[in-house]
Design a protein around this motif. Sequence first.
Motif, PDB file in Angstrom:
ATOM      1  N   ALA A 149       0.852  -0.890  -0.110  1.00 27.76           N
ATOM      2  CA  ALA A 149       0.334  -0.048   0.292  1.00 27.76           C
ATOM      3  C   ALA A 149       1.267   1.063   0.602  1.00 27.76           C
ATOM      4  CB  ALA A 149      -0.758  -0.078   1.273  1.00 27.76           C
ATOM      5  N   ILE A 150       2.338   0.985   0.811  1.00 22.54           N
ATOM      6  CA  ILE A 150       2.864   2.649   0.508  1.00 22.54           C
ATOM      7  C   ILE A 150       3.450   2.322  -1.278  1.00 22.54           C
ATOM      8  CG2 ILE A 150       4.908   3.319   1.930  1.00 22.54           C
ATOM      9  CD1 ILE A 150       4.407   1.839   4.307  1.00 22.54           C
ATOM     10  N   THR A 151       4.048   1.678  -1.287  1.00 25.68           N
ATOM     11  CA  THR A 151       5.005   1.860  -3.049  1.00 25.68           C
ATOM     12  C   THR A 151       3.477   2.120  -3.327  1.00 25.68           C
ATOM     13  OG1 THR A 151       5.785   0.028  -1.680  1.00 25.68           O
ATOM     14  CG2 THR A 151       5.812   1.063  -4.553  1.00 25.68           C
ATOM     15  N   VAL A 152       2.356   1.875  -3.584  1.00 28.90           N
ATOM     16  CA  VAL A 152       0.886   2.412  -4.381  1.00 28.90           C
ATOM     17  C   VAL A 152       0.402   3.228  -4.502  1.00 28.90           C
ATOM     18  CG1 VAL A 152      -1.075   1.650  -4.903  1.00 28.90           C
ATOM     19  CG2 VAL A 152      -0.080  -0.225  -5.069  1.00 28.90           C
ATOM     20  N   LEU A 153       0.642   4.096  -3.197  1.00 29.09           N
ATOM     21  CA  LEU A 153       0.516   5.371  -2.776  1.00 29.09           C
ATOM     22  C   LEU A 153       1.459   6.765  -3.359  1.00 29.09           C
ATOM     23  CD1 LEU A 153      -1.686   7.211  -0.666  1.00 29.09           C
ATOM     24  CD2 LEU A 153      -0.355   6.908   0.837  1.00 29.09           C
ATOM     25  N   SER A 154       2.855   6.016  -2.700  1.00 25.02           N
ATOM     26  CA  SER A 154       3.835   6.925  -3.340  1.00 25.02           C
ATOM     27  C   SER A 154       4.262   7.027  -4.550  1.00 25.02           C
ATOM     28  CB  SER A 154       5.327   5.913  -2.512  1.00 25.02           C
ATOM     29  OG  SER A 154       4.782   5.754  -1.310  1.00 25.02           O
ATOM     30  N   HIS A 155       3.309   6.125  -5.573  1.00 26.28           N
ATOM     31  CA  HIS A 155       3.788   6.256  -6.854  1.00 26.28           C
ATOM     32  C   HIS A 155       2.091   7.169  -7.415  1.00 26.28           C
ATOM     33  CE1 HIS A 155       6.467   3.021  -7.600  1.00 26.28           C
ATOM     34  NE2 HIS A 155       6.725   3.067  -8.577  1.00 26.28           N
ATOM     35  N   VAL A 156       1.092   6.923  -6.695  1.00 28.89           N
ATOM     36  CA  VAL A 156       0.218   7.751  -7.113  1.00 28.89           C
ATOM     37  C   VAL A 156       0.251   9.097  -7.158  1.00 28.89           C
ATOM     38  CG1 VAL A 156      -2.941   8.143  -6.126  1.00 28.89           C
ATOM     39  CG2 VAL A 156      -1.830   6.346  -7.064  1.00 28.89           C
ATOM     40  N   CYS A 157       1.269   9.605  -5.396  1.00 28.05           N
ATOM     41  CA  CYS A 157       1.123  10.801  -5.872  1.00 28.05           C
ATOM     42  C   CYS A 157       2.187  11.170  -6.339  1.00 28.05           C
ATOM     43  CB  CYS A 157       1.701  10.439  -3.855  1.00 28.05           C
ATOM     44  SG  CYS A 157       0.685  10.752  -2.534  1.00 28.05           S
ATOM     45  N   LEU A 158       3.526   9.978  -6.898  1.00 26.80           N
ATOM     46  CA  LEU A 158       4.576  10.952  -7.472  1.00 26.80           C
ATOM     47  C   LEU A 158       3.782  11.088  -8.914  1.00 26.80           C
ATOM     48  CD1 LEU A 158       7.529   8.614  -7.106  1.00 26.80           C
ATOM     49  CD2 LEU A 158       7.246  10.674  -6.401  1.00 26.80           C
ATOM     50  N   GLY A 159       3.461  10.313  -9.427  1.00 26.67           N
ATOM     51  CA  GLY A 159       2.442  10.667 -11.259  1.00 26.67           C
ATOM     52  C   GLY A 159       1.563  12.233 -11.012  1.00 26.67           C
ATOM     53  N   ILE A 160       0.541  12.272  -9.699  1.00 23.17           N
ATOM     54  CA  ILE A 160       0.203  13.568  -9.354  1.00 23.17           C
ATOM     55  C   ILE A 160       0.487  14.689  -9.342  1.00 23.17           C
ATOM     56  CG2 ILE A 160      -0.947  14.633  -7.790  1.00 23.17           C
ATOM     57  CD1 ILE A 160      -2.799  12.120  -7.225  1.00 23.17           C
ATOM     58  N   MET A 161       1.902  14.533  -9.053  1.00 23.57           N
ATOM     59  CA  MET A 161       2.874  15.640  -8.109  1.00 23.57           C
ATOM     60  C   MET A 161       4.054  16.228 -10.183  1.00 23.57           C
ATOM     61  SD  MET A 161       4.412  15.893  -4.917  1.00 23.57           S
ATOM     62  CE  MET A 161       4.655  17.470  -5.046  1.00 23.57           C
ATOM     63  N   CYS A 162       4.126  14.827 -10.815  1.00 25.99           N
ATOM     64  CA  CYS A 162       4.633  14.946 -12.582  1.00 25.99           C
ATOM     65  C   CYS A 162       3.579  15.976 -13.105  1.00 25.99           C
ATOM     66  CB  CYS A 162       4.662  14.382 -12.592  1.00 25.99           C
ATOM     67  SG  CYS A 162       6.170  12.679 -12.549  1.00 25.99           S
ATOM     68  N   ILE A 163       1.991  15.875 -12.728  1.00 27.84           N
ATOM     69  CA  ILE A 163       1.654  16.428 -14.036  1.00 27.84           C
ATOM     70  C   ILE A 163       0.847  18.172 -13.568  1.00 27.84           C
ATOM     71  CG2 ILE A 163      -1.034  17.174 -14.766  1.00 27.84           C
ATOM     72  CD1 ILE A 163      -1.152  13.594 -14.385  1.00 27.84           C
ATOM     73  N   THR A 164       1.355  17.908 -11.787  1.00 30.54           N
ATOM     74  CA  THR A 164       0.687  19.305 -11.680  1.00 30.54           C
ATOM     75  C   THR A 164       2.569  20.729 -11.765  1.00 30.54           C
ATOM     76  OG1 THR A 164       1.625  18.444  -9.627  1.00 30.54           O
ATOM     77  CG2 THR A 164      -0.810  18.940  -9.983  1.00 30.54           C
ATOM     78  N   ALA A 165       3.536  19.507 -11.021  1.00 28.96           N
ATOM     79  CA  ALA A 165       4.863  20.447 -11.181  1.00 28.96           C
ATOM     80  C   ALA A 165       4.940  21.041 -13.097  1.00 28.96           C
ATOM     81  CB  ALA A 165       5.788  19.557 -10.914  1.00 28.96           C
ATOM     82  N   THR A 166       4.285  19.918 -13.612  1.00 30.95           N
ATOM     83  CA  THR A 166       4.660  19.773 -15.506  1.00 30.95           C
ATOM     84  C   THR A 166       3.646  21.388 -15.683  1.00 30.95           C
ATOM     85  OG1 THR A 166       5.341  18.236 -15.464  1.00 30.95           O
ATOM     86  CG2 THR A 166       4.880  19.097 -17.585  1.00 30.95           C
TER      87      THR A 166
END
Length: 207
Positions: free
Chosen positions: A31-48
């Motif tokens: 669950a920690i890995t999935v949550l981390s990857h989801v947050c990383l994906g969202i931050m990639c979009i928002t940061a771009t």
Amino acid sequence: MDLVYWRNMRWTGVVFTGLVMCLASLFQLSAITVLSHVCLGIMCITATLRLYYKLLELLRWNPGVHPFQSYLDYDSSLTDKETVMLVEEVVLLVAFAVTEIKRLLFIENVIDSIKFLLLLYLLTYVGIATNGLTLIIAAVIAIFSLPLLYKKQQVRIRKVVRALRAFVKKIRNLFDSLYEMVRPSSAPASKPAPPAAPAIKQKPKSK
């Protein structure tokens, strides 16, 4: 409700697909890995997007509007009254659950405890056949599909439910009639006792 009834197709599709993909990822990852990857994906979009708007601002093609200002201005905090109401609801729900479990485990009502026992026995077979994560995924799919299906086929579903209720009522009446036929009749009424013989008067003896 807007998501469940697919009133906004885009947002419902994003939420539904994201939930199913995240839950399916838990089969292979923690669950920690999935949550981390989801947050990383969202931050990639928002940061771009944030860098893109910043570049437009430097080139004076954008007046400096933040792309996510509406989300930042949204007030998600709770007032004191709402916090108290929420805590009271949670406490009442926990207290009700503890009371019901205690009542079922310590057999306050025999019928309810037998039903609970049968439910636990059936859940053992469900646990052997599947796991909790599969049930959660099935529940998510049902939440996003059954209300819309009922809304689209409401008349047909009501006809089927009415027919099933009539069938169950017939079966119940059949069993009731069979029980009345098999049930032993009450004990026959006792015969009335024969009338007592009249007493014979004795004549007084003459001296």
